[in-house]
Design an enzyme around this catalytic site. Sequence first.
Site, PDB file in Angstrom:
ATOM      1  N   HIS A  10       0.847  -1.188   0.000  1.00  0.00           N
ATOM      2  CA  HIS A  10       0.000   0.000   0.000  1.00  0.00           C
ATOM      3  C   HIS A  10       0.880   1.235   0.000  1.00  0.00           C
ATOM      4  O   HIS A  10       1.937   1.231   0.626  1.00  0.00           O
ATOM      5  CB  HIS A  10      -0.927   0.017   1.225  1.00  0.00           C
ATOM      6  CG  HIS A  10      -2.083   0.937   1.064  1.00  0.00           C
ATOM      7  ND1 HIS A  10      -2.006   2.276   1.351  1.00  0.00           N
ATOM      8  CD2 HIS A  10      -3.344   0.713   0.594  1.00  0.00           C
ATOM      9  CE1 HIS A  10      -3.168   2.839   1.076  1.00  0.00           C
ATOM     10  NE2 HIS A  10      -3.994   1.913   0.610  1.00  0.00           N
ATOM     11  N   GLU A  59      -7.798  -5.244  -0.284  1.00  0.00           N
ATOM     12  CA  GLU A  59      -8.340  -5.993  -1.411  1.00  0.00           C
ATOM     13  C   GLU A  59      -8.322  -7.507  -1.197  1.00  0.00           C
ATOM     14  O   GLU A  59      -9.141  -8.225  -1.751  1.00  0.00           O
ATOM     15  CB  GLU A  59      -7.577  -5.650  -2.690  1.00  0.00           C
ATOM     16  CG  GLU A  59      -7.567  -4.184  -3.044  1.00  0.00           C
ATOM     17  CD  GLU A  59      -8.913  -3.662  -3.508  1.00  0.00           C
ATOM     18  OE1 GLU A  59      -9.944  -4.109  -2.978  1.00  0.00           O
ATOM     19  OE2 GLU A  59      -8.925  -2.807  -4.395  1.00  0.00           O
TER      20      GLU A  59
HETATM   21  N1  ACO Z   1       4.001  -7.578  -4.722  1.00  0.00           N
HETATM   22  C1  ACO Z   1       5.295  -7.570  -5.051  1.00  0.00           C
HETATM   23  N2  ACO Z   1       6.082  -6.491  -4.955  1.00  0.00           N
HETATM   24  C2  ACO Z   1       5.517  -5.364  -4.522  1.00  0.00           C
HETATM   25  C3  ACO Z   1       4.157  -5.302  -4.168  1.00  0.00           C
HETATM   26  C4  ACO Z   1       3.401  -6.472  -4.273  1.00  0.00           C
HETATM   27  N3  ACO Z   1       2.113  -6.502  -3.967  1.00  0.00           N
HETATM   28  N4  ACO Z   1       3.857  -4.044  -3.782  1.00  0.00           N
HETATM   29  C5  ACO Z   1       4.983  -3.336  -3.903  1.00  0.00           C
HETATM   30  N5  ACO Z   1       5.987  -4.142  -4.357  1.00  0.00           N
HETATM   31  C6  ACO Z   1       7.365  -3.759  -4.628  1.00  0.00           C
HETATM   32  C7  ACO Z   1       7.393  -2.835  -5.846  1.00  0.00           C
HETATM   33  O1  ACO Z   1       7.554  -3.580  -7.027  1.00  0.00           O
HETATM   34  C8  ACO Z   1       8.565  -1.963  -5.549  1.00  0.00           C
HETATM   35  O2  ACO Z   1       9.727  -2.618  -5.940  1.00  0.00           O
HETATM   36  P1  ACO Z   1      10.842  -1.841  -6.812  1.00  0.00           P
HETATM   37  O3  ACO Z   1      11.322  -0.765  -5.885  1.00  0.00           O
HETATM   38  O4  ACO Z   1      11.823  -2.882  -7.158  1.00  0.00           O
HETATM   39  O5  ACO Z   1      10.075  -1.299  -7.994  1.00  0.00           O
HETATM   40  C9  ACO Z   1       8.604  -1.897  -4.015  1.00  0.00           C
HETATM   41  O6  ACO Z   1       7.856  -2.998  -3.540  1.00  0.00           O
HETATM   42  C10 ACO Z   1       8.022  -0.622  -3.511  1.00  0.00           C
HETATM   43  O7  ACO Z   1       6.668  -0.508  -3.938  1.00  0.00           O
HETATM   44  P2  ACO Z   1       6.067   0.816  -4.509  1.00  0.00           P
HETATM   45  O8  ACO Z   1       5.886   0.654  -5.973  1.00  0.00           O
HETATM   46  O9  ACO Z   1       6.817   2.020  -4.034  1.00  0.00           O
HETATM   47  O10 ACO Z   1       4.677   0.867  -3.860  1.00  0.00           O
HETATM   48  P3  ACO Z   1       3.620   1.921  -4.228  1.00  0.00           P
HETATM   49  O11 ACO Z   1       3.388   2.704  -3.013  1.00  0.00           O
HETATM   50  O12 ACO Z   1       3.866   2.697  -5.453  1.00  0.00           O
HETATM   51  O13 ACO Z   1       2.441   0.962  -4.623  1.00  0.00           O
HETATM   52  C11 ACO Z   1       0.633  -0.466  -4.579  1.00  0.00           C
HETATM   53  C12 ACO Z   1       1.401   0.599  -3.807  1.00  0.00           C
HETATM   54  C13 ACO Z   1       0.273   0.070  -5.962  1.00  0.00           C
HETATM   55  C14 ACO Z   1      -0.667  -0.776  -3.833  1.00  0.00           C
HETATM   56  C15 ACO Z   1       1.505  -1.729  -4.708  1.00  0.00           C
HETATM   57  O14 ACO Z   1       1.842  -2.215  -3.430  1.00  0.00           O
HETATM   58  C16 ACO Z   1       0.852  -2.819  -5.541  1.00  0.00           C
HETATM   59  O15 ACO Z   1       0.959  -2.792  -6.751  1.00  0.00           O
HETATM   60  N6  ACO Z   1       0.154  -3.806  -4.883  1.00  0.00           N
HETATM   61  C17 ACO Z   1      -0.554  -4.822  -5.605  1.00  0.00           C
HETATM   62  C18 ACO Z   1      -1.881  -4.256  -6.159  1.00  0.00           C
HETATM   63  C19 ACO Z   1      -2.921  -4.048  -5.061  1.00  0.00           C
HETATM   64  O16 ACO Z   1      -3.100  -4.855  -4.165  1.00  0.00           O
HETATM   65  N7  ACO Z   1      -3.642  -2.905  -5.176  1.00  0.00           N
HETATM   66  C20 ACO Z   1      -4.705  -2.518  -4.244  1.00  0.00           C
HETATM   67  C21 ACO Z   1      -4.233  -1.431  -3.322  1.00  0.00           C
HETATM   68  S1  ACO Z   1      -5.440  -1.031  -2.083  1.00  0.00           S
HETATM   69  C22 ACO Z   1      -6.495   0.077  -2.852  1.00  0.00           C
HETATM   70  O17 ACO Z   1      -6.133   0.827  -3.715  1.00  0.00           O
HETATM   71  C23 ACO Z   1      -7.894   0.099  -2.424  1.00  0.00           C
END
Ligand code: ACO
Length: 387
Positions: free
Chosen positions: A255, A313
């Site tokens: 998140h 989610e």
């Molecule tokens: N699985 C694997 N790796 C992850 C995940 C995940 N669920 N979430 C973050 N990471 C990784 C990213 O790839 C990133 O790696 P990198 O630095 O090598 O690129 C690192 O962890 C940091 O993550 P960010 O991209 O900075 O996280 P951000 O704050 O931008 O994204 C998000 C948050 C979009 C929710 C992300 O965690 C994600 O894509 N999760 C999966 C989708 C999801 O569950 N979405 C629902 C969110 S809740 C809502 O909106 C109601």
Amino acid sequence: MGGGSGVSFVAGLEGVVAARTRISGVDGEAGVLTLAGFPVEELAGRATFEEVVYLLRHDALPDAGELAAFRTALAGRRGLPAATVDLLRAAADSGIPEMDALRMTADTLSLDVSEDPALDLVARFPVIVAAYHRLLRGEEPVPSDPGLGHAANYLYMLRGEAPGEGSVRALETYLGTVSDHGMNASTFAARVIVATRSDFVSAVVGAVGALKGPLHGGAPGPALDVVFEIGAAGNAETVLREKLRRGERLMGFGHRIYRVRDPRADVLAAAAERLYASDADGDLYELALEVEETALRLLAEHRPGRNLQTNVEFYTALLLHGLGLPAELFTPTFAVGRVAGWTAHCIEQQAEDRLIRPQSEYVGAEDRRWVPPEERPSPRSGEALPG
Ligand code: ACO
């Protein structure tokens, strides 16, 4: 060359405070969500959706008389314009996805808005979603029952039969839990639109478009798919490791704001546990717990400093599946809850009446000069011309 103001660019506006709101507060470090001052754990398991909508709009819970009047006012606004129903039929003939149908038909609500468009939108969202779901399956929409509350009536319109108390309580909990969540992407989109003094229907249509994306509201379907793909607890590690090795994100985890477990996940996990104990497939609930545990362990290995935790989610998927909703309805049902927050933010933003207009940092070419087309250098060989 910057924007000239000395402020610097932050990718994804991370950490930028874009609004002041009394509607909900999110503390990502402590894992706390409050809805108009009520902890989500306190409110969502007890309040009806009508109470939550009233709270977000009026900053106070209604007393018994106010609640009865509000319930009647909301139920009285469920009727859709005839053209909306026609468009739903045409969309179903084309088989377009549910969120696209919701976005397109929400726009047509401009054909018949009352003096309170916020309430019209909240009242009609479940009617649109349920009608489209049935039309897509070749069934006629079920007319709403004015005697049923908002959540019960949604289930009734989907199923064609009155839902049991356990199902209604589970759905009330879900809708209340997701009703608002700080300056999330779709709420921000709605506020930006209203801040131009545009109308609420436009703002909510924009918000639906933002919610649809898999990084925001589109994650629960894929999250449940992974649980089904795993199928048995013993497969969880292999399947999840392979996904991470391929660079995929595990849906339902991580998140932007929370660095600890999303408090909404706990509320929905408790609701799912109750629902699965009485009405649904207990084995699936147990499997989901195993998948969650394995995912958290692997994510800790994969991104050690990031503290990736379960988000709303993951348990949304489980709870809505337990209610008999197919995955295609997960994101539209999220919209049925979140439209309460979007419209409350529209009211708040309208009162503030301040255009939202951030800056950008220009990073393109400098000092170019126009020359006639015949004097411009031809594209390098192999470089495609824009179409
Ligand atoms: N699985 C694997 N790796 C992850 C995940 C995940 N669920 N979430 C973050 N990471 C990784 C990213 O790839 C990133 O790696 P990198 O630095 O090598 O690129 C690192 O962890 C940091 O993550 P960010 O991209 O900075 O996280 P951000 O704050 O931008 O994204 C998000 C948050 C979009 C929710 C992300 O965690 C994600 O894509 N999760 C999966 C989708 C999801 O569950 N979405 C629902 C969110 S809740 C809502 O909106 C109601």
